[in-house]
Write an enzyme that holds these catalytic residues in place. Sequence first.
Site, PDB file in Angstrom:
ATOM      1  N   CYS A 165       0.957  -1.327   0.198  1.00  0.00           N
ATOM      2  CA  CYS A 165       0.537  -0.107  -0.578  1.00  0.00           C
ATOM      3  C   CYS A 165       1.283   1.637  -0.368  1.00  0.00           C
ATOM      4  CB  CYS A 165      -1.626   0.436   1.595  1.00  0.00           C
ATOM      5  SG  CYS A 165      -1.784  -1.524   1.245  1.00  0.00           S
ATOM      6  N   HIS A 180      -3.399   7.087   2.338  1.00  0.00           N
ATOM      7  CA  HIS A 180      -3.577   5.301   1.913  1.00  0.00           C
ATOM      8  C   HIS A 180      -5.285   5.112   2.443  1.00  0.00           C
ATOM      9  CE1 HIS A 180      -4.385   0.887   1.057  1.00  0.00           C
ATOM     10  NE2 HIS A 180      -4.006   0.889   2.257  1.00  0.00           N
ATOM     11  N   ASN A 239     -10.194  -0.792  -0.723  1.00  0.00           N
ATOM     12  CA  ASN A 239      -9.086  -1.090  -0.183  1.00  0.00           C
ATOM     13  C   ASN A 239      -8.165  -1.425  -1.707  1.00  0.00           C
ATOM     14  OD1 ASN A 239      -6.562  -0.963  -0.185  1.00  0.00           O
ATOM     15  ND2 ASN A 239      -6.378  -1.951   2.163  1.00  0.00           N
TER      16      ASN A 239
END
Length: 353
Positions: free
Chosen positions: A124, A278, A309
């Site tokens: 990420c 993020h 996500n």
Amino acid sequence: MSTPVLNKAAVNENSRILGIGAYRPDVIVTNEDVCQWIDSSDEWIRQRTGIITRHRAAEDVSVIDMAEGAAREALAQAGIEASQLGAVIVSTVTHPYATPSAAAALTDRLGATPAPAFDISAACAGYCYGVAQADALVRSGAAEYVLVVGAEKLSDVIDNHERTISFLLGDGAGAVVVGPSDTPGIGPSVWGSDGSKWDAIGMTHSLEDVKKLGESARHSDEIDDPAILSATQDVWPTLRQDGQTVFRWAVWEMAKVAQQALDAAGIEASDLAAFVPHQANMRIIDEMVKKLKLPESVVIGRDIAQAGNTSAASIPLATHRLLQENPGLSGGLALQIGFGAGLVFGAQVVVLP
């Protein structure tokens, strides 16, 4: 005998993001869909994560396909041809081949050959790692224009029945073109890792486990032995996480890193036009906003509600949506921060394209 003096590459004092692109798969997976696989509810998922839907790529859509879609839009917005690229960087943990890289295939598809191409495996934080490297390549004179792509097909590496992370994840790709600038457009990067929490996010099995199972299968009398087929499903590597460890680390430690990025850029929170973290969890985003004491004038990227996500793709996707919904933010300052498996992190302040 004197040592000859080497030629020095032309140096660009500054760099900036010139264009941005996105690819969002067509398949929409709702919380109700997810609840077919895990014992949960739409209300619980919304309250705990902020997610309402997530995009999933069709079986015949690859990481490279999504990366290409995002890259072509970024190139068009930047107003340059693929042949002008001096490097192609793809941040991904879901390209199904350890080698060759997704970046090499993408470079060929775009017509950017012979630009150097390589992948980054930083989960990420991969996009912020890519921006840090693109900034350095442009300013050093090693490349005039660099394509940075975050692309993930996380649906390939999840077990829909797994409760710690599967319901969070989506697919997609985001891309930017970084090039020279008359003024600073990318602040100093603050990046690093904490390997002491290496196992907080990771795979349920290693490729070594799969190899051993394959050897067992080759010695089986029945190639379709039900026991072998069942074992194959049991050891196929899928993602899992220690949610509490990740949540605490993200909330307490990443707010510090975000502040360090502001300090390194020489600005205050009040100077920001946007904050694009993020898209891990809406509660994490909200806590970081509080800890950074961001004023209400700062627009917060919250793409997670619609996209889930998407790991390395999440920041460019969130930035793309942010600019679509708020075009007046173009040219303003945005703080971006990525963090994830490793555990790794990266942050920088950028001028929005």
